[in-house]
Scaffold this motif. Structure first.
Motif, PDB file in Angstrom:
ATOM      1  N   CYS A 112       0.833  -1.209   0.000  1.00 20.15           N
ATOM      2  CA  CYS A 112       0.000   0.000   0.000  1.00 20.15           C
ATOM      3  C   CYS A 112       0.866   1.257   0.000  1.00 20.15           C
ATOM      4  CB  CYS A 112      -0.925   0.012   1.219  1.00 20.15           C
ATOM      5  SG  CYS A 112      -2.225  -1.235   1.189  1.00 20.15           S
ATOM      6  N   TRP A 113       1.913   1.216   0.773  1.00 19.20           N
ATOM      7  CA  TRP A 113       2.849   2.344   0.869  1.00 19.20           C
ATOM      8  C   TRP A 113       3.530   2.591  -0.476  1.00 19.20           C
ATOM      9  CZ3 TRP A 113       8.443   2.277   1.251  1.00 19.20           C
ATOM     10  CH2 TRP A 113       8.993   3.471   1.723  1.00 19.20           C
ATOM     11  N   LEU A 114       3.975   1.527  -1.121  1.00 13.45           N
ATOM     12  CA  LEU A 114       4.634   1.649  -2.426  1.00 13.45           C
ATOM     13  C   LEU A 114       3.674   2.130  -3.501  1.00 13.45           C
ATOM     14  CD1 LEU A 114       6.871  -1.564  -2.432  1.00 13.45           C
ATOM     15  CD2 LEU A 114       7.627   0.807  -2.170  1.00 13.45           C
ATOM     16  N   PHE A 115       2.448   1.606  -3.498  1.00 18.95           N
ATOM     17  CA  PHE A 115       1.461   2.024  -4.490  1.00 18.95           C
ATOM     18  C   PHE A 115       1.161   3.514  -4.360  1.00 18.95           C
ATOM     19  CE2 PHE A 115      -0.592  -2.480  -4.739  1.00 18.95           C
ATOM     20  CZ  PHE A 115       0.530  -2.932  -5.383  1.00 18.95           C
ATOM     21  N   SER A 116       1.093   4.002  -3.122  1.00 20.32           N
ATOM     22  CA  SER A 116       0.845   5.434  -2.901  1.00 20.32           C
ATOM     23  C   SER A 116       1.986   6.271  -3.453  1.00 20.32           C
ATOM     24  CB  SER A 116       0.659   5.721  -1.407  1.00 20.32           C
ATOM     25  OG  SER A 116      -0.466   5.048  -0.897  1.00 20.32           O
ATOM     26  N   ILE A 117       3.221   5.793  -3.277  1.00 19.81           N
ATOM     27  CA  ILE A 117       4.382   6.514  -3.808  1.00 19.81           C
ATOM     28  C   ILE A 117       4.331   6.565  -5.327  1.00 19.81           C
ATOM     29  CG2 ILE A 117       6.897   6.436  -4.071  1.00 19.81           C
ATOM     30  CD1 ILE A 117       7.070   5.303  -1.258  1.00 19.81           C
ATOM     31  N   VAL A 118       3.983   5.429  -5.947  1.00 13.07           N
ATOM     32  CA  VAL A 118       3.904   5.382  -7.416  1.00 13.07           C
ATOM     33  C   VAL A 118       2.844   6.350  -7.927  1.00 13.07           C
ATOM     34  CG1 VAL A 118       3.299   3.924  -9.390  1.00 13.07           C
ATOM     35  CG2 VAL A 118       4.760   3.012  -7.574  1.00 13.07           C
ATOM     36  N   ILE A 119       1.664   6.339  -7.317  1.00 10.58           N
ATOM     37  CA  ILE A 119       0.578   7.223  -7.741  1.00 10.58           C
ATOM     38  C   ILE A 119       0.967   8.682  -7.573  1.00 10.58           C
ATOM     39  CG2 ILE A 119      -1.772   7.967  -7.181  1.00 10.58           C
ATOM     40  CD1 ILE A 119      -2.289   4.971  -6.413  1.00 10.58           C
ATOM     41  N   LEU A 120       1.520   9.007  -6.419  1.00  7.95           N
ATOM     42  CA  LEU A 120       1.945  10.380  -6.158  1.00  7.95           C
ATOM     43  C   LEU A 120       3.022  10.816  -7.141  1.00  7.95           C
ATOM     44  CD1 LEU A 120       2.002  12.935  -4.408  1.00  7.95           C
ATOM     45  CD2 LEU A 120       3.593  11.754  -2.879  1.00  7.95           C
ATOM     46  N   GLY A 121       4.021   9.938  -7.368  1.00 12.33           N
ATOM     47  CA  GLY A 121       5.115  10.283  -8.274  1.00 12.33           C
ATOM     48  C   GLY A 121       4.652  10.462  -9.713  1.00 12.33           C
ATOM     49  N   CYS A 122       3.757   9.576 -10.174  1.00 17.54           N
ATOM     50  CA  CYS A 122       3.273   9.667 -11.557  1.00 17.54           C
ATOM     51  C   CYS A 122       2.535  10.973 -11.810  1.00 17.54           C
ATOM     52  CB  CYS A 122       2.354   8.481 -11.865  1.00 17.54           C
ATOM     53  SG  CYS A 122       3.203   6.909 -12.085  1.00 17.54           S
ATOM     54  N   VAL A 123       1.638  11.335 -10.914  1.00 20.58           N
ATOM     55  CA  VAL A 123       0.836  12.546 -11.129  1.00 20.58           C
ATOM     56  C   VAL A 123       1.665  13.805 -10.892  1.00 20.58           C
ATOM     57  CG1 VAL A 123      -1.231  13.802 -10.420  1.00 20.58           C
ATOM     58  CG2 VAL A 123      -1.264  11.319 -10.527  1.00 20.58           C
ATOM     59  N   ALA A 124       2.491  13.789  -9.863  1.00 19.29           N
ATOM     60  CA  ALA A 124       3.286  14.986  -9.554  1.00 19.29           C
ATOM     61  C   ALA A 124       4.312  15.274 -10.647  1.00 19.29           C
ATOM     62  CB  ALA A 124       3.985  14.810  -8.211  1.00 19.29           C
ATOM     63  N   ASN A 125       4.884  14.220 -11.243  1.00 19.35           N
ATOM     64  CA  ASN A 125       5.941  14.422 -12.245  1.00 19.35           C
ATOM     65  C   ASN A 125       5.407  14.582 -13.665  1.00 19.35           C
ATOM     66  OD1 ASN A 125       8.032  14.258 -10.362  1.00 19.35           O
ATOM     67  ND2 ASN A 125       8.131  12.045 -10.514  1.00 19.35           N
ATOM     68  N   GLU A 126       4.398  13.794 -14.036  1.00 14.79           N
ATOM     69  CA  GLU A 126       3.940  13.808 -15.425  1.00 14.79           C
ATOM     70  C   GLU A 126       2.444  14.024 -15.566  1.00 14.79           C
ATOM     71  OE1 GLU A 126       5.717  10.780 -18.043  1.00 14.79           O
ATOM     72  OE2 GLU A 126       6.758  10.036 -16.266  1.00 14.79           O
ATOM     73  N   GLY A 127       1.801  14.419 -14.511  1.00 12.14           N
ATOM     74  CA  GLY A 127       0.350  14.596 -14.564  1.00 12.14           C
ATOM     75  C   GLY A 127      -0.097  15.927 -15.130  1.00 12.14           C
ATOM     76  N   TYR A 128       0.835  16.835 -15.297  1.00 14.52           N
ATOM     77  CA  TYR A 128       0.501  18.159 -15.819  1.00 14.52           C
ATOM     78  C   TYR A 128       1.307  18.426 -17.083  1.00 14.52           C
ATOM     79  CZ  TYR A 128      -1.528  18.905 -11.174  1.00 14.52           C
ATOM     80  OH  TYR A 128      -2.269  18.798 -10.027  1.00 14.52           O
ATOM     81  N   VAL A 129       0.645  18.888 -18.135  1.00 14.62           N
ATOM     82  CA  VAL A 129       1.303  19.231 -19.401  1.00 14.62           C
ATOM     83  C   VAL A 129       0.763  20.573 -19.875  1.00 14.62           C
ATOM     84  CG1 VAL A 129       1.688  16.833 -20.093  1.00 14.62           C
ATOM     85  CG2 VAL A 129      -0.439  17.965 -20.744  1.00 14.62           C
TER      86      VAL A 129
END
Length: 202
Positions: free
Chosen positions: A33-50
């Motif tokens: 659960c901890w790792l999945f939260s990191i992946v979700i946070l990292g994906c949106v924070a890094n590449e979620g905005y264009v």
């Protein structure tokens, strides 16, 4: 009575064994659960905005809906913190001496895990819907598509990992309640009754 356990842990004061702790099912699932939260946070924070060349401000890749990205970032952050907090509680749990305090901790685990499973279900449906209705002309270069798909996939996985944590906590609660009841009902036999043979019938 030496084998008495209350809510999944033995008597307080025992030495912490990292290998035993890591092998516990709830520890493995909680780390996931901890790792999945990191992946979700990292994906949106890094590449979620264009942003498009003619636009100055960045927009969310989920149908240009800022709420979708904000929701994913918030969920990822809070999920990370919540998983870390309960992981720390799992480490400290065997040191809790009061049975009532252990019961409260396990009940909190059940409620919080079930709530997070529901929130991730809502999040998965919301993000999947927003990604499905996203317009190709809003993102002609298809930037962040992999990150968006990863966010949706790991949101889906999070539903089941948090639900599994709730089930594991419920199992610990039932075992703990049964063991406490048995411990309270246990009565030592009278030594004299054990030593004296029953009267013989003549």
């Amino acid at each position: 009575m030496d084998g008495f356990q209350a809510y999944g842990a033995g008597k307080a004061g025992g030495a912490f064994d990292p290998l035993t702790f890591i092998r516990q099912p709830q520890t493995v699932v909680r780390i996931l659960c901890w790792l999945f939260s990191i992946v979700i946070l990292g994906c949106v924070a890094n590449e979620g905005y264009v942003n498009r060349p003619e636009e100055v401000e960045e927009y969310c890749i989920f149908n240009r809906n800022q709420n979708a990205c904000s929701f994913a970032v918030t969920m990822g952050t809070l999920g990370f913190l919540c998983s870390a907090a309960f992981l720390a509680l799992d480490v400290y749990f065997p040191q809790i001496s009061g049975v009532k305090d252990r019961k409260k901790a396990v009940m909190a685990d059940i409620v919080v895990s079930a709530l997070w499973s529901f929130l991730w279900f809502v999040g998965f449906c919301f993000l999947a819907n927003q990604w499905q209705v996203s317009k190709a002309e809003d993102n002609p270069l298809n930037e962040g598509a992999d990150a968006a798909r990863a966010t949706i996939v790991f949101s889906f996985f999070s539903i089941f990992t948090w639900a599994l944590l709730a089930l594991l906590a419920l199992h610990r609660f039932k075992l703990g309640a049964d063991s406490v009841t048995l411990n309270q009902d246990y009565v030592d036999p009278n030594p004299q009754e054990v030593m004296e043979p029953p009267p013989s019938e003549e």
